[in-house]
Motif scaffolding. Structure first.
Motif, PDB file in Angstrom:
ATOM      1  N   SER A 170       8.049  -3.661 -18.649  1.00  0.00           N
ATOM      2  CA  SER A 170       7.026  -2.624 -18.768  1.00  0.00           C
ATOM      3  C   SER A 170       7.551  -1.567 -19.724  1.00  0.00           C
ATOM      4  N   ASN A 210      12.845   8.685 -14.237  1.00  0.00           N
ATOM      5  CA  ASN A 210      11.761   7.758 -14.517  1.00  0.00           C
ATOM      6  C   ASN A 210      12.289   6.337 -14.687  1.00  0.00           C
ATOM      7  N   ARG A 211      13.409   6.208 -15.372  1.00  0.00           N
ATOM      8  CA  ARG A 211      13.999   4.875 -15.539  1.00  0.00           C
ATOM      9  C   ARG A 211      14.381   4.287 -14.171  1.00  0.00           C
ATOM     10  N   GLN A 213      12.912   4.922 -11.206  1.00  0.00           N
ATOM     11  CA  GLN A 213      11.748   4.479 -10.443  1.00  0.00           C
ATOM     12  C   GLN A 213      11.088   3.257 -11.070  1.00  0.00           C
ATOM     13  N   MET A 214      11.042   3.198 -12.413  1.00  0.00           N
ATOM     14  CA  MET A 214      10.455   2.037 -13.062  1.00  0.00           C
ATOM     15  C   MET A 214      11.255   0.767 -12.770  1.00  0.00           C
ATOM     16  N   THR A 215      12.573   0.888 -12.812  1.00  0.00           N
ATOM     17  CA  THR A 215      13.436  -0.256 -12.509  1.00  0.00           C
ATOM     18  C   THR A 215      13.218  -0.718 -11.077  1.00  0.00           C
ATOM     19  N   TYR A 217      10.502  -0.257  -8.994  1.00  0.00           N
ATOM     20  CA  TYR A 217       9.230  -0.897  -8.662  1.00  0.00           C
ATOM     21  C   TYR A 217       9.021  -2.195  -9.440  1.00  0.00           C
ATOM     22  N   LEU A 218       9.600  -2.305 -10.644  1.00  0.00           N
ATOM     23  CA  LEU A 218       9.472  -3.556 -11.385  1.00  0.00           C
ATOM     24  C   LEU A 218      10.266  -4.669 -10.700  1.00  0.00           C
ATOM     25  N   ILE A 585       0.615   1.871 -16.974  1.00  0.00           N
ATOM     26  CA  ILE A 585       1.652   0.890 -16.656  1.00  0.00           C
ATOM     27  C   ILE A 585       1.082  -0.508 -16.823  1.00  0.00           C
TER      28      ILE A 585
END
Length: 588
Positions: A170, A210-211, A213-215, A217-218, A585
């Protein structure tokens, strides 16, 4: 004088041409509508048939009437499409239809989110429980297409085709450097360490939070993705990860070697295989009906009391809004009608929204709270139900999400553009004004930055709205505001993670939410009704043509870059304090 008559004649001629074109356009709509009416009876389905499913089109939450169905009109397209609601219901109907013997799944590129994809996948698995077969074939499988195909009894691939399987990703487009070059400063006021909706406008890369949380949930989404494929294909999850990490599926033969597909074959060989399954002579065609045309009704149609399914999809906006978003006034009025309707015994709110206006979200949440006092209300979350989308969900009796749903993002922000550099230095435009008080021009002067005192005022309001937000969540989820704040701060969670931290009550799609609502209302026999009522095609055409044409022009000019312009336009046009998901997203 001659030139005057020339311009008059040109104007009259132009008007005449427009009138004639509009006349034929209306006639075309009417004829197209009449042809649909004449064919609206159940499609003639041959016996011993397969249901053909490709899903090579956009998949909205609900099927919308297209007055130009089959006509290549800018903004409307020339490809039929079905909403998620009809795709799932038609697969369910085919399960009970004695004429349908199996499904021929032909996915290549599936244009929908992971949670919606899971609902289609679950419908296909339920179809198989009837003992009927599913065969998948494609020239190329994207990862989303393969995620669906993996449920099939047999998966086939063109010998020269490919199967993409390299993990999920993403990305975020950051615009700060571009805005700096234009002389535009985005002034941010927010609450939430993870509330990163504003980051694309003030940074050139992700913040550490942010990195993180993105890591998280991905990876959560990826675990579910791999587990489901592993269960269908009987390939260990570790083996799936190894194949993806090393990019081992580089051609069709390797897809067979690693047991992702059962065999390679050309289309004619597939048709021969299907004919053998159906006991059809080689010289005859495979009896089939497309899911786009299939209108079979389930033999288990329910009657009696009503359960209202209310669709809330798109951005949450102030006022009436439109069919493509959630207008606070329009949507709360719809809920109010259902609350007062004695025939409606329970309400299921289907939310697929990244959020938007905090004010509109609060207006809708108030109607949810009032409805809950009169009859059960259950939330079903789609691909997104985050920020404002969670705000309007929090007070329901129960909340269900798919593991792949993106939710949470409990936080708020304000974004105030300062065009001083652009106006003064680039364009040479200067504003001068008079005012009656120190704050008369607060957030209305585009060519100057906020003062420290003004920023403090805005920050205070953002803090207040955040306090209201977490208070509503605490009330609905029956936990403390401190507990909400600890899982809030703008952080995005998957449905699986949200189940663990108490933001949702269960994993499942809209069918599970409907069953839960029926149980809460103590209903055995009920009829499901859908709201808001879909407009007739002509009204829809008159009401949305301008927006559709504008979107088509952007798509035609910018292609894949359109989403970034839309994102910038949405944020800069938004007024008031926002409760919105961090950027757009898209999982690949």
């Amino acid at each position: 004088m001659r030139s005057f008559f020339k311009y008059v004649l040109a104007t009259v001629t132009g008007i005449g041409i427009v009138v004639v074109l509009f006349f034929f356009l209306v006639i075309g709509i009417i004829m197209n509508a009449l042809s649909k009416v004449s064919s609206s009876s159940e499609t003639d389905v041959p016996s011993n048939a397969v249901l053909y499913i490709s899903l090579n089109h956009e998949i909205p939450e609900r099927t919308s009437e297209n007055p130009f169905d089959g006509l290549n009109v800018p903004g409307y397209g020339d490809v039929k499409s079905l909403g998620l609601n009809d795709i799932v219901s038609r697969i369910a109907a085919a399960k009970e239809d004695s004429r349908i013997k199996g499904i021929y799944l032909n996915p290549t590129y599936v244009n929908t989110g992971m949670a919606s994809l899971k609902e289609i996948r679950d419908a296909l698995i339920d179809f198989k429980s009837s003992g009927k077969f599913i065969v998948a074939y494609s020239d190329n499988y994207t990862q989303k297409a393969y995620y669906l195909a993996a449920v099939a009894d047999k998966i086939y691939l063109n010998p020269e085709g490919a199967l993409t399987f390299n993990g999920l990703s993403s990305s975020v487009a950051f615009m700060k450097e571009g805005l700096d070059k234009l002389g535009v400063e985005m002034q941010v006021v927010k609450v939430g360490t993870y509330k990163s909706a504003v980051e694309p406008f003030i940074l050139n890369e992700m913040s550490p939070a942010n990195r993180e949380q993105m890591t998280a949930y991905l990876e959560s989404m990826y675990r579910s993705f791999l587990a489901n494929i592993s269960d269908s294909r009987k390939i260990p999850v570790d083996s799936l990860r190894m194949v993806a990490d090393n990019y081992l599926l580089r051609n069709a033969e390797e897809a067979v070697r690693y047991k992702f597909v059962d065999a390679v074959m050309y289309k004619d060989e597939l048709l021969t295989t299907l004919k053998k399954r159906l006991d059809v002579a080689e010289k005859k065609d495979v009896p089939s009906v497309s899911i786009l045309d299939y209108t079979g009704k389930s033999e288990k149609e329910q009657t009696g009391s009503r359960i209202a399914v209310v669709y809330a999809y798109g951005d949450i906006v102030d006022g009436e809004g439109s069919e493509s978003n959630i207008g606070g006034d329009r949507f709360s009025r719809e809920l109010r009608k259902l609350r007062r309707d004695d025939r409606v015994k329970a309400v299921v709110l289907r939310v697929n929204s990244p959020g938007g206006s905090a004010l509109a979200s609060d207006i809708i949440a108030r109607e949810i709270e009032l409805t809950k006092k009169v009859k059960p209300i259950v939330v079903s979350m789609g691909d997104y139900a985050a920020s404002g989308g969670y705000y309007i969900s929090a007070l329901a009796d129960s909340i269900f999400a798919e593991k792949e749903t993106l939710t949470g993002s409990i936080g708020v922000f304000g974004l105030i553009p300062n065009f001083q550099g652009l106006m003064h230095n680039k364009l040479g435009i200067h504003l001068d004004e008079v005012k009656t008080g120190r704050f008369s021009d607060l957030m209305s002067s585009p060519d100057r930055p906020l003062t420290e005192e003004e920023r403090a005022i805005v920050q205070g309001e953002v803090n207040r709205v955040y306090g209201t937000f977490i208070g509503k969540v605490a009330q609905g989820r029956k936990i403390s505001t401190q507990a909400v704040d600890s899982i809030g701060q703008g952080r995005v969670w998957t449905g699986e993670q949200a189940l663990g931290n108490g933001l949702v009550d269960g994993i499942g799609g809209i069918d599970r939410a409907i069953r839960a609502a029926a149980a809460k209302a103590k209903l055995n026999d009920y009829k499901v009704m859908y709201y808001p009522t879909v407009k007739d095609p002509f009204s829809s055409f008159l009401g949305t043509s301008k927006e559709r044409i504008k979107a088509w022009v952007l798509e035609d000019d910018l292609g894949a870059y359109r989403e970034y312009i839309e994102q910038l336009r949405t944020i800069t046009k938004s007024s008031g304090i926002q409760a919105r998901l961090p950027y757009s997203i898209e999982v690949h």
